[in-house]
Design an enzyme around this catalytic site. Structure first.
Site, PDB file in Angstrom:
ATOM      1  N   GLY A   1       0.859  -1.192   0.000  1.00 28.20           N
ATOM      2  CA  GLY A   1       0.000   0.000   0.000  1.00 28.20           C
ATOM      3  C   GLY A   1       0.887   1.230   0.000  1.00 28.20           C
TER       4      GLY A   1
ATOM      5  N   ASP B   1       1.069  -1.733  -4.670  1.00 28.95           N
ATOM      6  CA  ASP B   1      -0.209  -1.053  -4.449  1.00 28.95           C
ATOM      7  C   ASP B   1      -1.147  -1.549  -5.535  1.00 28.95           C
ATOM      8  OD1 ASP B   1      -2.282   1.088  -4.023  1.00 28.95           O
ATOM      9  OD2 ASP B   1      -0.721   1.952  -2.743  1.00 28.95           O
TER      10      ASP B   1
ATOM     11  N   PHE C   1      -4.296  -6.283  -1.563  1.00 25.31           N
ATOM     12  CA  PHE C   1      -3.915  -6.962  -0.315  1.00 25.31           C
ATOM     13  C   PHE C   1      -5.059  -7.713   0.357  1.00 25.31           C
ATOM     14  CE2 PHE C   1      -3.514  -2.319   1.349  1.00 25.31           C
ATOM     15  CZ  PHE C   1      -4.852  -2.208   1.713  1.00 25.31           C
TER      16      PHE C   1
ATOM     17  N   ARG D   1       2.432   1.369   6.156  1.00 17.34           N
ATOM     18  CA  ARG D   1       2.344   2.689   6.794  1.00 17.34           C
ATOM     19  C   ARG D   1       0.971   3.301   6.551  1.00 17.34           C
ATOM     20  NH1 ARG D   1       5.734   8.297   5.858  1.00 17.34           N
ATOM     21  NH2 ARG D   1       4.391   8.429   4.035  1.00 17.34           N
TER      22      ARG D   1
ATOM     23  N   HIS E   1      -5.069   1.293  10.025  1.00 14.11           N
ATOM     24  CA  HIS E   1      -6.082   2.101  10.726  1.00 14.11           C
ATOM     25  C   HIS E   1      -7.249   2.490   9.825  1.00 14.11           C
ATOM     26  CE1 HIS E   1      -4.563   6.540   9.945  1.00 14.11           C
ATOM     27  NE2 HIS E   1      -4.553   5.821   8.843  1.00 14.11           N
TER      28      HIS E   1
HETATM   29  C1  LIG Z   1      -3.591   5.943   3.457  1.00 12.77           C
HETATM   30  S1  LIG Z   1      -2.767   5.499   1.961  1.00 12.77           S
HETATM   31  C2  LIG Z   1      -1.152   5.144   2.605  1.00 12.77           C
HETATM   32  C3  LIG Z   1      -0.103   5.268   1.562  1.00 12.77           C
HETATM   33  C4  LIG Z   1       1.343   5.085   2.031  1.00 12.77           C
HETATM   34  N1  LIG Z   1       1.536   3.824   2.743  1.00 12.77           N
HETATM   35  C5  LIG Z   1       1.802   6.256   2.871  1.00 12.77           C
HETATM   36  O1  LIG Z   1       2.100   6.073   4.050  1.00 12.77           O
HETATM   37  O2  LIG Z   1       1.887   7.362   2.338  1.00 12.77           O
HETATM   38  C6  LIG Z   1      -3.479   3.907   1.662  1.00 12.77           C
HETATM   39  C7  LIG Z   1      -2.917   3.173   0.445  1.00 12.77           C
HETATM   40  O3  LIG Z   1      -3.496   1.864   0.401  1.00 12.77           O
HETATM   41  C8  LIG Z   1      -3.745   1.541  -0.940  1.00 12.77           C
HETATM   42  N2  LIG Z   1      -4.778   0.494  -1.018  1.00 12.77           N
HETATM   43  C9  LIG Z   1      -6.098   0.633  -0.740  1.00 12.77           C
HETATM   44  N3  LIG Z   1      -6.729  -0.541  -0.940  1.00 12.77           N
HETATM   45  C10 LIG Z   1      -5.779  -1.425  -1.346  1.00 12.77           C
HETATM   46  C11 LIG Z   1      -5.815  -2.802  -1.696  1.00 12.77           C
HETATM   47  N4  LIG Z   1      -6.957  -3.503  -1.656  1.00 12.77           N
HETATM   48  N5  LIG Z   1      -4.658  -3.416  -2.054  1.00 12.77           N
HETATM   49  C12 LIG Z   1      -3.488  -2.710  -2.087  1.00 12.77           C
HETATM   50  N6  LIG Z   1      -3.393  -1.398  -1.769  1.00 12.77           N
HETATM   51  C13 LIG Z   1      -4.530  -0.764  -1.402  1.00 12.77           C
HETATM   52  C14 LIG Z   1      -4.190   2.846  -1.563  1.00 12.77           C
HETATM   53  O4  LIG Z   1      -4.087   2.819  -2.988  1.00 12.77           O
HETATM   54  C15 LIG Z   1      -3.255   3.839  -0.889  1.00 12.77           C
HETATM   55  O5  LIG Z   1      -2.072   4.026  -1.632  1.00 12.77           O
END
Ligand SMILES: C[S@@+](CC[C@H](N)C(=O)[O-])C[C@H]1O[C@@H](n2cnc3c(N)ncnc32)[C@H](O)[C@@H]1O
Length: 217
Positions: free
Chosen positions: A29, A52, A84, A99, A103
């Site tokens: 992610g 991602d 994921f 990261r 939450h």
């Molecule tokens: C709150 S952001 C956090 C991004 C990064 N880890 C950071 O700290 O800046 C959540 C991330 O989870 C990814 N995400 C959401 N659903 C997902 C999934 N089912 N599988 C993989 N990634 C996912 C989103 O695309 C996004 O980039």
């Protein structure tokens, strides 16, 4: 989520964590590399996988080409799409990094993500979760103090030695309203880890968020 990542995602872990002990990192992610680009620039011995959703990959590649072209030239970064909830990340990496991911989700979804990560882990792998740890206001239950052989952190310290603050409670409400997610107590994190066969090795307090360093139980 570049904005939130920059505000909450303390980069002090770049200095605090013993990165010299590891060689490969899978950022799950990862978005466009908000965390792993600074990681690659600070610790040039690391090979990193940016994982991602498929639709995020083109923007992530553009960002890395712009911000860290040396990592691409030196083949220190791979881009592998991942959902994921449906599959495990790339197997056998030294570090898996989540990261500001867990939450966003309620316990059922959080456990699905963690189970998929656990499937990818080798015995030597570490799972680092960077998120908030809410201080436990209940003085009858203070696991952080019990770890030190006392029942409760002495006043005027907060239970858990002040590892919570009002900002986290605001975040807790925000996560509930926006995502049906939540911020978690150390007890909650420990329960999630235990449910997927992991244990809490260490907690790094970064001032806003913390890092839980989880290992195979
Ligand atoms: C709150 S952001 C956090 C991004 C990064 N880890 C950071 O700290 O800046 C959540 C991330 O989870 C990814 N995400 C959401 N659903 C997902 C999934 N089912 N599988 C993989 N990634 C996912 C989103 O695309 C996004 O980039």
């Amino acid at each position: 989520m570049v904005g939130a990542g920059e505000v909450f995602g303390s980069l002090s872990i770049l200095d605090q964590y013993p990165w010299n002990e590891v060689k490969t990192v899978c950022d799950i992610g990862a978005s466009i590399g908000t965390f792993s680009i600074p990681l690659a620039k600070t610790h040039s011995h690391l090979k990193i996988i940016n994982q991602d959703l498929e639709r995020v990959m083109p923007q992530a590649k553009d960002e890395w080409e712009w911000e860290a072209p040396e990592a691409l030239q030196e083949q220190r970064i791979d881009f592998v799409s991942l959902n994921f909830f449906e599959e495990a990340p790339v197997a056998g990496q030294d570090v898996y990094y989540l990261r500001l991911i867990i939450h966003d989700w309620a316990d059922a979804e959080a456990l699905t993500i963690l189970r998929n990560v656990r499937k990818a882990m080798a015995p030597h792998s570490r799972l680092l979760i960077q998120d908030f740890i809410v201080g436990n206001p209940d003085r009858s239950s203070d696991p952080a103090a019990k770890n030190m052989g006392i029942d409760v952190a002495p006043e005027p310290m907060l239970p858990g030695f002040g590892s919570g603050n009002t900002y986290m409670y605001q975040q807790d409400l925000l996560m509930l309203m926006v995502n049906n997610g939540k911020e978690r107590l150390l007890d909650d994190w420990t329960a999630l880890a235990t449910a997927v066969g992991l244990r809490v090795e260490k907690v790094y307090d970064l001032g806003d968020t913390s890092i839980l360093d989880l290992r195979m139980a």
